[in-house]
Enzyme design. Structure first.
Site, short mmCIF file in Angstrom:
data_model
loop_
_atom_site.label_atom_id
_atom_site.label_comp_id
_atom_site.label_asym_id
_atom_site.label_seq_id
_atom_site.Cartn_x
_atom_site.Cartn_y
_atom_site.Cartn_z
N GLY A 92 0.82 -1.21 0.00
CA GLY A 92 0.00 0.00 0.00
C GLY A 92 0.86 1.26 0.00
O GLY A 92 0.51 2.26 -0.63
N ASP A 315 -0.40 0.21 13.13
CA ASP A 315 0.06 -1.13 12.70
C ASP A 315 0.27 -2.10 13.87
O ASP A 315 0.48 -3.29 13.65
CB ASP A 315 1.39 -1.00 11.94
CG ASP A 315 1.19 -0.35 10.58
OD1 ASP A 315 0.06 -0.34 10.08
OD2 ASP A 315 2.19 0.14 10.02
N ARG A 390 1.14 -8.85 9.44
CA ARG A 390 1.13 -8.49 10.87
C ARG A 390 0.18 -9.40 11.66
O ARG A 390 0.43 -9.68 12.83
CB ARG A 390 0.78 -7.02 11.06
CG ARG A 390 1.83 -6.10 10.43
CD ARG A 390 1.83 -4.70 10.98
NE ARG A 390 2.49 -3.80 10.05
CZ ARG A 390 3.81 -3.64 9.94
NH1 ARG A 390 4.64 -4.33 10.71
NH2 ARG A 390 4.33 -2.81 9.06
C1 S3P Z 1 2.74 3.87 6.25
C2 S3P Z 1 1.65 4.50 6.77
C3 S3P Z 1 0.55 3.81 7.47
C4 S3P Z 1 0.96 2.41 7.91
C5 S3P Z 1 1.68 1.66 6.82
C6 S3P Z 1 2.93 2.41 6.39
C7 S3P Z 1 3.78 4.66 5.55
O1 S3P Z 1 -0.56 3.70 6.60
O2 S3P Z 1 -0.17 1.69 8.34
O3 S3P Z 1 2.05 0.37 7.27
O4 S3P Z 1 4.87 4.14 5.31
O5 S3P Z 1 3.49 5.83 5.24
P1 S3P Z 1 -1.66 4.86 6.46
O6 S3P Z 1 -1.03 6.00 5.77
O7 S3P Z 1 -2.75 4.24 5.64
O8 S3P Z 1 -2.11 5.18 7.85
#
Ligand code: S3P
Length: 432
Positions: A92, A315, A390
């Site tokens: 993501g 997380d 996780r």
């Molecule tokens: C992350 C931001 C978080 C986190 C993800 C990594 C990042 O997500 O949960 O594992 O590296 O910017 P969100 O931006 O959706 O909160």
């Protein structure tokens, strides 16, 4: 993977890998800098390798050796059009950050991912980018995403959803946009992108007004190359920290761990529960806080955490829920809606798997309630992970107390912590 009960505690000094969030940024930002950057201790996990391969496919020269990678940055506006669709696997972070970056490049691109990533919401990044005139076409709000690179308009944007990925995607779009973009957030999200951009000489300033943080970025200033030493990952450390807390006769030390104040909710939460955790050797590296962490077996109390904790540790709720299951009183964790749109619906899987392990728990309006007990009677020892790393690692730690637990589709652990099983076994774990 099967995780069984351990008897002699978790002891020693595990090698925690480089921070995942900082590793992604340590590829993206050097790749668009104006020269050569050496990156030490980068996390070589599947997610990060997808980001690395994306930049290789856009003509960035990246040399990888045993410990370091060397990136020859191409400058803000000189990436090449990739020949193929860019495949981002489960990541993501890669998807949101690249959507922003690519929307202001001078070519078109398409981002694709695996089944889980393709079901995650992408309008959350496409919509604010559209305010900058970005031309982004999602597939029913998700991947595949087609991006028509164009000149964007500097804009003032209020972040509706607290998310470092969205904020970072916008910052990367603004970097190559002439003029001043202001991004306002009213909740804390991790600030690795701002820290790194500043150290690469970007024209970026952060101010605070009332409850808001405003990030001003003036685009089209070339980035000065910089070397980076990636600190070790607190989110990955959390699995070892909790395993040492809940297992008798345990004592571990974790070295060179990132202790960024926008991300240290897990330490604050566990300390609130009475955990014996000692931070020492606090120092700075590339403007990120780093420390060593000592952890010993502890009698944990339950606790109530408000939604402000979710901003600092989203997380870590899967592994915190395991800690709460071995506390001597109930816990309530409030405001966990964002957990539903992670690599899996984490709130659903925490509940399902805890209940299968015999733990009394429930959710109401995105709040999670855990009522621990001294003994658990397992109902179903097959842990459903929906390929979420996780969830897999958290329930592997559960297995060290009540196992054997069978962790389904545990290969997902390779997305963030390929050496997890070996490190746990070196300390006394029984995972096979
Ligand atoms: C992350 C931001 C978080 C986190 C993800 C990594 C990042 O997500 O949960 O594992 O590296 O910017 P969100 O931006 O959706 O909160």
């Amino acid at each position: 993977m099967i995780s069984d009960v351990i008897t002699n505690g978790i002891n020693g000094e595990p090698k925690i890998p480089g921070d995942k969030s900082i590793s992604h940024r340590s590829i993206i930002i050097p790749s668009i800098s104006n020269g050569i950057c050496e990156i030490d201790n980068i996390l070589k996990s599947e997610d990060v390798m997808h980001t690395l391969n994306a930049f290789k496919s856009m003509g960035v020269d990246i040399e990888e050796n045993e410990k370091k990678i060397i990136i020859k940055g191409k400058g803000l506006n000189s990436l090449n059009e990739p020949k193929n669709k860019i495949y981002l696997g489960n990541s993501g972070t890669s998807a949101r950050l690249l959507t922003g970056l690519l929307s202001s490049q001078k070519f078109n691109s398409v981002l694709i991912g695996d089944k889980s990533l393709s079901s995650r919401p992408m309008k959350r990044i496409a919509d604010p980018l559209a305010k900058m005139n970005a031309k982004i076409y999602t597939t029913n709000g998700s991947l595949p995403i087609s991006i028509e690179g164009s000149n964007l308009k500097p804009t003032d944007i209020n972040l509706k959803i607290p998310s470092a990925q969205i904020k970072s995607g916008l910052l990367l779009a603004a970097l190559n946009t002439e003029g001043e973009t202001n991004i306002t957030e009213n909740k804390i999200t991790r600030d690795h992108t701002e820290i790194m951009l500043e150290s690469f000489g970007a024209n970026i300033q952060t101010t605070h007004k009332n409850e808001n943080k405003i990030i001003k970025i003036v685009g089209q200033r070339e980035l000065i190359p910089n070397n980076i030493s990636v600190p070790n990952d607190l989110s990955s450390s959390a699995f070892f920290i909790v395993s040492a807390l809940i297992n008798e006769r345990s004592s571990i030390i974790l070295k060179d761990i990132n202790n960024n104040q926008t991300r240290n909710g897990i330490i604050l939460a566990l300390k609130k529960m009475g955990a014996k955790i000692k931070l020492s050797n606090n120092r700075k590296n590339n403007n990120e806080n780093i420390c060593d962490i000592e952890v010993k077996t502890s009698n944990l109390n339950g606790c109530e955490l408000g939604p402000e904790f979710a901003d600092l540790m989203i997380d870590e709720y899967p592994i915190l829920s395991i800690a709460a299951s071995f506390a001597n009183s109930p816990s309530i964790f409030r405001g966990l809606r964002e957990l539903r749109v992670k690599e899996s619906d984490r709130l659903k899987l925490i509940l399902l798997n805890l209940q299968n392990c015999g733990v009394n728990c429930k959710s109401e309006n995105d709040d999670l309630f855990i009522y621990p007990s001294a003994n658990y009677k397992i109902r179903n020892n097959l842990i459903q992970t929906d390929f979420d790393h996780r969830i897999a690692m958290a329930f592997c730690i559960m297995g060290t107390k009540i196992g054997p637990l069978h962790i389904n589709e545990s290969s997902s652990i390779n997305t963030s912590f390929p050496t997890f099983k070996n490190e746990l076994n070196k300390l006394g774990g029984k995972v096979f």
